[in-house]
Design a protein around this motif. Structure first.
Motif, PDB file in Angstrom:
ATOM      1  N   ASN A 144       0.851  -1.194   0.000  1.00 63.68           N
ATOM      2  CA  ASN A 144       0.000   0.000   0.000  1.00 63.68           C
ATOM      3  C   ASN A 144       0.883   1.239   0.000  1.00 63.68           C
ATOM      4  O   ASN A 144       2.011   1.208   0.487  1.00 63.68           O
ATOM      5  CB  ASN A 144      -0.896   0.022   1.247  1.00 63.68           C
ATOM      6  CG  ASN A 144      -1.849  -1.157   1.289  1.00 63.68           C
ATOM      7  OD1 ASN A 144      -2.614  -1.383   0.374  1.00 63.68           O
ATOM      8  ND2 ASN A 144      -1.784  -1.923   2.378  1.00 63.68           N
ATOM      9  N   LEU A 145       0.339   2.335  -0.524  1.00 59.80           N
ATOM     10  CA  LEU A 145       1.057   3.602  -0.434  1.00 59.80           C
ATOM     11  C   LEU A 145       0.937   4.117   0.998  1.00 59.80           C
ATOM     12  O   LEU A 145      -0.150   4.128   1.577  1.00 59.80           O
ATOM     13  CB  LEU A 145       0.463   4.627  -1.409  1.00 59.80           C
ATOM     14  CG  LEU A 145       0.602   4.300  -2.901  1.00 59.80           C
ATOM     15  CD1 LEU A 145      -0.013   5.418  -3.740  1.00 59.80           C
ATOM     16  CD2 LEU A 145       2.064   4.109  -3.289  1.00 59.80           C
ATOM     17  N   GLU A 146       2.062   4.547   1.574  1.00 62.34           N
ATOM     18  CA  GLU A 146       2.080   5.014   2.953  1.00 62.34           C
ATOM     19  C   GLU A 146       2.582   6.444   3.032  1.00 62.34           C
ATOM     20  O   GLU A 146       3.459   6.848   2.262  1.00 62.34           O
ATOM     21  CB  GLU A 146       2.996   4.108   3.799  1.00 62.34           C
ATOM     22  CG  GLU A 146       2.561   2.649   3.809  1.00 62.34           C
ATOM     23  CD  GLU A 146       3.610   1.719   4.400  1.00 62.34           C
ATOM     24  OE1 GLU A 146       4.718   2.215   4.733  1.00 62.34           O
ATOM     25  OE2 GLU A 146       3.341   0.515   4.517  1.00 62.34           O
ATOM     26  N   ASN A 147       2.012   7.206   3.942  1.00 66.31           N
ATOM     27  CA  ASN A 147       2.498   8.569   4.249  1.00 66.31           C
ATOM     28  C   ASN A 147       2.607   9.471   3.028  1.00 66.31           C
ATOM     29  O   ASN A 147       3.522  10.289   2.923  1.00 66.31           O
ATOM     30  CB  ASN A 147       3.864   8.491   4.956  1.00 66.31           C
ATOM     31  CG  ASN A 147       3.825   7.644   6.205  1.00 66.31           C
ATOM     32  OD1 ASN A 147       2.968   7.855   7.056  1.00 66.31           O
ATOM     33  ND2 ASN A 147       4.729   6.688   6.315  1.00 66.31           N
ATOM     34  N   GLY A 148       1.683   9.293   2.078  1.00 61.96           N
ATOM     35  CA  GLY A 148       1.676  10.160   0.897  1.00 61.96           C
ATOM     36  C   GLY A 148       2.801   9.883  -0.081  1.00 61.96           C
ATOM     37  O   GLY A 148       3.102  10.717  -0.948  1.00 61.96           O
ATOM     38  N   ASN A 149       3.454   8.726   0.018  1.00 61.23           N
ATOM     39  CA  ASN A 149       4.556   8.396  -0.897  1.00 61.23           C
ATOM     40  C   ASN A 149       4.042   8.197  -2.319  1.00 61.23           C
ATOM     41  O   ASN A 149       2.918   7.744  -2.529  1.00 61.23           O
ATOM     42  CB  ASN A 149       5.247   7.094  -0.451  1.00 61.23           C
ATOM     43  CG  ASN A 149       5.999   7.259   0.854  1.00 61.23           C
ATOM     44  OD1 ASN A 149       6.518   8.323   1.143  1.00 61.23           O
ATOM     45  ND2 ASN A 149       6.049   6.209   1.646  1.00 61.23           N
ATOM     46  N   SER A 150       4.903   8.499  -3.278  1.00 64.29           N
ATOM     47  CA  SER A 150       4.595   8.150  -4.664  1.00 64.29           C
ATOM     48  C   SER A 150       4.786   6.647  -4.833  1.00 64.29           C
ATOM     49  O   SER A 150       5.382   5.987  -3.975  1.00 64.29           O
ATOM     50  CB  SER A 150       5.536   8.897  -5.625  1.00 64.29           C
ATOM     51  OG  SER A 150       6.863   8.402  -5.498  1.00 64.29           O
ATOM     52  N   LEU A 151       4.288   6.109  -5.939  1.00 66.79           N
ATOM     53  CA  LEU A 151       4.406   4.676  -6.187  1.00 66.79           C
ATOM     54  C   LEU A 151       5.876   4.245  -6.218  1.00 66.79           C
ATOM     55  O   LEU A 151       6.269   3.274  -5.559  1.00 66.79           O
ATOM     56  CB  LEU A 151       3.717   4.317  -7.503  1.00 66.79           C
ATOM     57  CG  LEU A 151       3.759   2.847  -7.932  1.00 66.79           C
ATOM     58  CD1 LEU A 151       3.117   1.959  -6.877  1.00 66.79           C
ATOM     59  CD2 LEU A 151       3.057   2.669  -9.279  1.00 66.79           C
ATOM     60  N   ASP A 152       6.701   4.964  -6.977  1.00 64.87           N
ATOM     61  CA  ASP A 152       8.113   4.577  -7.105  1.00 64.87           C
ATOM     62  C   ASP A 152       8.862   4.701  -5.774  1.00 64.87           C
ATOM     63  O   ASP A 152       9.719   3.871  -5.451  1.00 64.87           O
ATOM     64  CB  ASP A 152       8.804   5.420  -8.177  1.00 64.87           C
ATOM     65  CG  ASP A 152       8.310   5.073  -9.577  1.00 64.87           C
ATOM     66  OD1 ASP A 152       7.653   4.027  -9.728  1.00 64.87           O
ATOM     67  OD2 ASP A 152       8.561   5.854 -10.518  1.00 64.87           O
ATOM     68  N   ALA A 153       8.520   5.749  -4.997  1.00 67.51           N
ATOM     69  CA  ALA A 153       9.159   5.926  -3.691  1.00 67.51           C
ATOM     70  C   ALA A 153       8.780   4.776  -2.757  1.00 67.51           C
ATOM     71  O   ALA A 153       9.627   4.257  -2.022  1.00 67.51           O
ATOM     72  CB  ALA A 153       8.756   7.261  -3.077  1.00 67.51           C
ATOM     73  N   GLN A 154       7.512   4.352  -2.808  1.00 67.62           N
ATOM     74  CA  GLN A 154       7.060   3.260  -1.952  1.00 67.62           C
ATOM     75  C   GLN A 154       7.746   1.945  -2.314  1.00 67.62           C
ATOM     76  O   GLN A 154       8.117   1.161  -1.446  1.00 67.62           O
ATOM     77  CB  GLN A 154       5.541   3.096  -2.052  1.00 67.62           C
ATOM     78  CG  GLN A 154       4.951   2.171  -0.993  1.00 67.62           C
ATOM     79  CD  GLN A 154       5.090   2.739   0.404  1.00 67.62           C
ATOM     80  OE1 GLN A 154       4.683   3.863   0.665  1.00 67.62           O
ATOM     81  NE2 GLN A 154       5.690   1.969   1.308  1.00 67.62           N
ATOM     82  N   ILE A 155       7.916   1.715  -3.623  1.00 71.57           N
ATOM     83  CA  ILE A 155       8.602   0.502  -4.076  1.00 71.57           C
ATOM     84  C   ILE A 155      10.042   0.490  -3.549  1.00 71.57           C
ATOM     85  O   ILE A 155      10.534  -0.533  -3.065  1.00 71.57           O
ATOM     86  CB  ILE A 155       8.588   0.400  -5.618  1.00 71.57           C
ATOM     87  CG1 ILE A 155       7.168   0.108  -6.111  1.00 71.57           C
ATOM     88  CG2 ILE A 155       9.551  -0.688  -6.110  1.00 71.57           C
ATOM     89  CD1 ILE A 155       7.002   0.218  -7.612  1.00 71.57           C
ATOM     90  N   GLU A 156      10.711   1.649  -3.609  1.00 69.44           N
ATOM     91  CA  GLU A 156      12.093   1.738  -3.129  1.00 69.44           C
ATOM     92  C   GLU A 156      12.168   1.491  -1.626  1.00 69.44           C
ATOM     93  O   GLU A 156      13.037   0.749  -1.137  1.00 69.44           O
ATOM     94  CB  GLU A 156      12.672   3.123  -3.453  1.00 69.44           C
ATOM     95  CG  GLU A 156      14.137   3.252  -3.076  1.00 69.44           C
ATOM     96  CD  GLU A 156      14.731   4.602  -3.439  1.00 69.44           C
ATOM     97  OE1 GLU A 156      15.902   4.834  -3.094  1.00 69.44           O
ATOM     98  OE2 GLU A 156      14.029   5.417  -4.055  1.00 69.44           O
ATOM     99  N   ILE A 157      11.223   2.084  -0.870  1.00 71.47           N
ATOM    100  CA  ILE A 157      11.199   1.897   0.586  1.00 71.47           C
ATOM    101  C   ILE A 157      10.969   0.428   0.921  1.00 71.47           C
ATOM    102  O   ILE A 157      11.652  -0.150   1.776  1.00 71.47           O
ATOM    103  CB  ILE A 157      10.104   2.788   1.219  1.00 71.47           C
ATOM    104  CG1 ILE A 157      10.536   4.255   1.196  1.00 71.47           C
ATOM    105  CG2 ILE A 157       9.805   2.350   2.654  1.00 71.47           C
ATOM    106  CD1 ILE A 157       9.429   5.233   1.528  1.00 71.47           C
TER     107      ILE A 157
END
Length: 202
Positions: A144-157
């Motif tokens: 899921n997307l967390e804390n307003g992250n973009s899709l690519d940022a969430q994948i990296e996290i």
């Protein structure tokens, strides 16, 4: 397939020879792909003309491709290559015997677990193709997307978290086997630090 509307269904064979020729693949590249893949078939085209969704700014449609595998322990590099060769938004259904998994390339290869082919489903969630595609990626990645992250940022996290979790598992195994108290304490301290590192990701 995947519970998608019947209007989207296709059955169009994509000959490997045509892929080899179009992208001028060398002998080594052909051999790698041939080692893993026996057949490629386009099974769905999801587009505004087939479903009641508006085109997005970035995504206007996507395809579902059934990839019949020759072996279960396929090379992920082969699947990456296939995803990057075809200039479309693709959901790959990787099938081996009576089991299958979904794969999608978004900055990295994202995959589901192996399941019965009939149990694999994709839900079209969103008002336009940009949002639908984002939700498809999230479904396959199992996140899921967390804390307003973009899709690519969430994948990296998530990738960083997964890497740390694997390191923790390895250290926990070492700690259980370690007999010397001093070394055991050092391993436990390192595990604790890594668990705190995971909590820092947002």
């Amino acid at each position: 397939m995947l519970g998608l509307p019947k209007a989207t269904e296709l059955n169009k064979q994509l000959p490997k020879k045509a892929i080899y020729a179009k992208f001028k693949m060398n002998t080594a590249e052909k051999e790698k792909m041939d080692k893993d893949i026996s057949r490629i078939t386009i099974v769905n085209e999801v587009s505004p003309s087939k479903v009641s969704l508006s085109p997005g700014k970035e995504v206007q449609s996507f395809f579902v491709i059934l990839v019949a595998l020759k072996r279960k322990d396929y090379s992920e590099k082969t699947i990456n290559t296939l995803s990057n060769l075809i200039p479309q938004n693709l959901i790959l259904v990787l099938q081996y015997d009576d089991k299958a998994k979904l794969a999608i390339y978004r900055t990295k290869l994202l995959q589901t677990e192996w399941k019965s082919l009939n149990d694999l489903k994709i839900h079209l969630q969103g008002l336009d193709f940009d949002k639908v595609w984002e939700n498809v990626v999230l479904q396959i990645a199992g996140m899921n997307l967390e804390n307003g992250n973009s899709l690519d940022a969430q994948i990296e996290i998530n990738s960083k978290k997964e890497k740390i979790k694997k390191e923790i598992e390895k250290l926990e195994k070492q700690a259980r086997a370690e007999k010397q108290p001093k070394k055991k304490f050092a391993l436990v301290s390192k595990i604790k630090k890594l668990k705190n590192d995971i909590l820092m990701f947002k």
